[in-house]
Motif scaffolding. Sequence first.
Motif, short mmCIF file in Angstrom:
data_model
loop_
_atom_site.label_atom_id
_atom_site.label_comp_id
_atom_site.label_asym_id
_atom_site.label_seq_id
_atom_site.Cartn_x
_atom_site.Cartn_y
_atom_site.Cartn_z
N PHE A 120 0.83 -1.21 0.00
CA PHE A 120 0.00 0.00 0.00
C PHE A 120 0.86 1.26 0.00
N SER A 121 1.94 1.22 0.76
CA SER A 121 2.84 2.38 0.81
C SER A 121 3.43 2.66 -0.56
N PHE A 122 3.85 1.59 -1.23
CA PHE A 122 4.45 1.75 -2.56
C PHE A 122 3.42 2.26 -3.57
N LEU A 123 2.22 1.71 -3.54
CA LEU A 123 1.18 2.13 -4.49
C LEU A 123 0.78 3.58 -4.27
N ILE A 124 0.66 3.98 -3.02
CA ILE A 124 0.32 5.38 -2.72
C ILE A 124 1.44 6.30 -3.21
N PHE A 125 2.69 5.88 -2.95
CA PHE A 125 3.85 6.67 -3.38
C PHE A 125 3.86 6.84 -4.89
N MET A 126 3.65 5.73 -5.62
CA MET A 126 3.68 5.80 -7.08
C MET A 126 2.49 6.60 -7.62
N PHE A 127 1.35 6.47 -6.97
CA PHE A 127 0.17 7.23 -7.42
C PHE A 127 0.43 8.73 -7.30
N VAL A 187 -12.02 -6.53 -1.69
CA VAL A 187 -12.75 -5.26 -1.74
C VAL A 187 -11.79 -4.09 -1.94
N VAL A 188 -10.68 -4.11 -1.22
CA VAL A 188 -9.69 -3.04 -1.34
C VAL A 188 -9.16 -2.96 -2.77
N MET A 189 -8.88 -4.11 -3.36
CA MET A 189 -8.37 -4.13 -4.73
C MET A 189 -9.41 -3.65 -5.73
N LEU A 190 -10.67 -3.99 -5.48
CA LEU A 190 -11.74 -3.51 -6.36
C LEU A 190 -11.85 -1.99 -6.29
N ILE A 191 -11.75 -1.46 -5.08
CA ILE A 191 -11.81 -0.01 -4.90
C ILE A 191 -10.66 0.67 -5.65
N MET A 192 -9.48 0.06 -5.55
CA MET A 192 -8.31 0.62 -6.23
C MET A 192 -8.49 0.60 -7.75
N VAL A 193 -9.09 -0.48 -8.24
CA VAL A 193 -9.33 -0.58 -9.69
C VAL A 193 -10.31 0.51 -10.13
N ILE A 194 -11.36 0.72 -9.32
CA ILE A 194 -12.37 1.73 -9.66
C ILE A 194 -11.77 3.14 -9.62
N LEU A 195 -10.97 3.40 -8.59
CA LEU A 195 -10.42 4.74 -8.41
C LEU A 195 -9.24 5.04 -9.34
N ALA A 196 -8.43 4.01 -9.59
CA ALA A 196 -7.19 4.25 -10.34
C ALA A 196 -7.13 3.50 -11.67
N PHE A 199 -4.11 1.31 -13.05
CA PHE A 199 -2.93 1.56 -12.23
C PHE A 199 -2.46 0.29 -11.52
N ILE A 200 -3.40 -0.47 -10.96
CA ILE A 200 -3.03 -1.66 -10.19
C ILE A 200 -2.42 -2.74 -11.08
N CYS A 201 -2.84 -2.78 -12.35
CA CYS A 201 -2.29 -3.79 -13.27
C CYS A 201 -0.82 -3.51 -13.58
N SER A 202 -0.47 -2.24 -13.59
CA SER A 202 0.90 -1.86 -13.93
C SER A 202 1.81 -1.85 -12.72
N TRP A 203 1.28 -1.41 -11.56
CA TRP A 203 2.14 -1.23 -10.39
C TRP A 203 1.83 -2.19 -9.24
#
Length: 220
Positions: A120-127, A187-196, A199-203
């Motif tokens: 999560f820290s890495f994904l937030i940082f990259m976002f 659920v968290v991953m679904l939310i990330m897919v919806i919001l970003a 992004f999750i597929c790449s990072w």
Amino acid sequence: MQEKINLGLRFLLIILIVLVGSIISVRLWSGKAEKIDAPVDLVINENMTIAEIGKANKLENIVLKIAFGLRSKEEMKKKLADFDLTVEQAASKIQKSMALQSEDASKNWVKIVVKFGLWFSFLIFMFVMMKKKKVSTANRSWFYFIAVMIFGVMLSADPSPMGTIKDNFALFGAYHVLFPPRIVAFVVMLIMVILANKFICSWGCQLGTLQDLIFRINKN
């Protein structure tokens, strides 16, 4: 020609690093294999006590406690008929309880806390970096390499978005039961897919990150 040779060497070097690192990581992190066992036939009838059911099927007390909602050891002496359950209903409850306990036992919870915290820290940082347009052609490959090494190698390809989805459906399909930690992750991953979006597929996906890294090496 020399450029193609150098490109091939870089590709082989990355694959070698990933393979060797993965072997070392598996030896360090390996525990009980995560797999969904097939339902087993239980020895059970209405005249058996809960303790007898446990002994006949070599079940841990925690499995029986969850299955029958036991609140004390004294209730282990009750017969199945006292719980107003049919043999089929009791067997189903035990199977579900066994599945949940098996899932729990297969988890390295220290690793899970570490990997999700880092992930999560890495994904937030990259976002944030991408929103500020600070991810350039020059440093993107290094970010990909770091992601591959940490989440694809050091933490044994975890967290795995598609693995989480697959395991959720597999467990529900086999036992009609849901493992809470997997649901939270799903659920968290679904939310990330919806919001970003992608992004999750790449990072956030180890395979996707490795593919993008190889693509960048070829492109550069």
